[in-house]
Scaffold this motif. Structure first.
Motif, short mmCIF file in Angstrom:
data_model
loop_
_atom_site.label_atom_id
_atom_site.label_comp_id
_atom_site.label_asym_id
_atom_site.label_seq_id
_atom_site.Cartn_x
_atom_site.Cartn_y
_atom_site.Cartn_z
N ASP A 176 -3.34 7.56 51.27
CA ASP A 176 -2.74 6.26 50.95
C ASP A 176 -2.69 5.36 52.18
N VAL A 177 -3.05 5.91 53.32
CA VAL A 177 -3.05 5.17 54.58
C VAL A 177 -4.45 5.19 55.18
N SER A 178 -4.70 4.32 56.13
CA SER A 178 -6.00 4.25 56.78
C SER A 178 -6.25 5.49 57.65
N SER A 179 -7.49 5.91 57.65
CA SER A 179 -7.94 6.97 58.57
C SER A 179 -9.16 6.47 59.34
N ALA A 180 -9.19 5.16 59.59
CA ALA A 180 -10.36 4.49 60.17
C ALA A 180 -10.56 4.77 61.65
N THR A 181 -9.53 5.23 62.35
CA THR A 181 -9.67 5.56 63.76
C THR A 181 -9.27 7.02 63.95
N VAL A 182 -9.60 7.58 65.10
CA VAL A 182 -9.21 8.97 65.38
C VAL A 182 -7.71 9.12 65.27
N GLU A 183 -6.97 8.20 65.86
CA GLU A 183 -5.50 8.29 65.87
C GLU A 183 -4.94 8.22 64.45
N LEU A 184 -5.43 7.27 63.65
CA LEU A 184 -4.94 7.14 62.28
C LEU A 184 -5.35 8.35 61.44
N VAL A 205 -17.99 0.78 59.09
CA VAL A 205 -17.26 1.33 60.24
C VAL A 205 -15.86 1.71 59.77
N GLY A 206 -15.41 2.88 60.19
CA GLY A 206 -14.14 3.44 59.73
C GLY A 206 -14.37 4.52 58.69
N GLY A 207 -15.54 4.46 58.03
CA GLY A 207 -15.90 5.46 57.03
C GLY A 207 -17.27 6.05 57.28
N VAL A 208 -17.88 5.69 58.43
CA VAL A 208 -19.20 6.23 58.75
C VAL A 208 -19.10 7.75 58.81
N CYS A 209 -20.04 8.41 58.17
CA CYS A 209 -20.02 9.87 58.10
C CYS A 209 -21.45 10.39 58.03
N PRO A 210 -21.65 11.68 58.20
CA PRO A 210 -23.00 12.24 58.19
C PRO A 210 -23.51 12.64 56.81
N PHE A 211 -22.96 12.05 55.76
CA PHE A 211 -23.32 12.42 54.40
C PHE A 211 -23.89 11.23 53.64
#
Length: 169
Positions: free
Chosen positions: A23-31, A95-101
Motif C-alpha cells: 500500500d506504500v511505495s517501494s520505489a527506492t531501497v529505503e522505501l 524507474v522505481g519498478g525496473v526489474c529483471p523480468f
C-alpha cells in the motif's frame, strides 16, 4: 501495466503468486526495505545502463554502488545510466519498478556478486509498490535474458566498510 506483464512472465516458473504488493511505495531501497521489513542491503536494485546503444540491467544489492573502474573493465565503456524516459521505452518498466523480468529480447541482465551474501533478496516486480523474494539461484533462473554474474560494485564488502558507516565514494 508492467506488474501484470511481470506476473504473466513469472507464471512460467510458478512464481506469480509470490509477488508482494504494498500500500506504500517501494520505489527506492529505503522505501522498499521498510515495505518488505528487511535491511536495505537485501533489496535487489535493478539499474539500467547503455552499453554502446544496447540497454542492459545490472541487479545489485541495496547497499552496493557501481564502481566506475570495475564497470569499465567489465563492459569496456563508461557507465551511462538510462534516463527515466529511456528506461520506460527501452526496458518496459518505469524507474522505481525496473526489474529483471518480462524484458525485451535485446535487454541483457547481469547479476552483481554483491547479492550472493544473502539467502534471499527482493527485486521489484514491475511497479513502484511491489517486490518478490527470491534466492540468488531463482533470481538467475527467472531473470530474462540472463547474461552472467559480474563484479562491478563497491561499498558492500567488509573491507570497504568502516566503523559507523561506509567509506566515502
Amino acid at each position: 501495466m508492467s506488474i501484470e506483464m511481470v506476473r504473466a512472465y513469472l507464471k512460467q516458473f510458478g512464481a506469480e503468486e509470490r509477488i508482494l504488493e504494498f500500500d506504500v511505495s517501494s520505489a527506492t531501497v529505503e522505501l522498499a526495505a521498510v515495505a518488505v521489513g528487511v535491511e536495505g542491503a537485501r533489496i535487489a536494485k535493478s539499474l539500467s545502463f547503455k552499453v554502446e546503444e544496447r540497454p542492459i540491467i545490472i541487479v545489485v544489492a541495496g547497499d552496493a554502488k557501481v564502481d566506475n573502474s570495475r564497470y569499465k573493465a567489465q563492459f569496456h565503456t563508461k557507465a551511462k545510466m538510462l534516463t527515466h524516459q529511456e528506461a520506460h521505452e527501452r526496458i518496459g518498466h518505469d524507474v522505481g519498478g525496473v526489474c529483471p523480468f518480462a524484458l525485451p529480447e535485446d535487454v541483457q541482465v547481469y547479476l552483481d556478486v554483491s547479492l550472493k551474501r544473502f539467502e534471499t533478496v527482493f527485486p521489484a516486480a514491475g511497479s513502484d509498490n511491489s517486490a518478490i523474494e527470491l534466492s540468488c539461484a531463482e533470481l538467475e533462473q527467472y531473470a530474462a535474458n540472463f547474461a552472467g554474474w559480474v563484479d562491478v560494485c563497491k561499498a558492500w564488502r567488509p573491507e570497504e566498510q568502516v566503523a559507523g558507516g561506509q567509506l566515502p565514494c
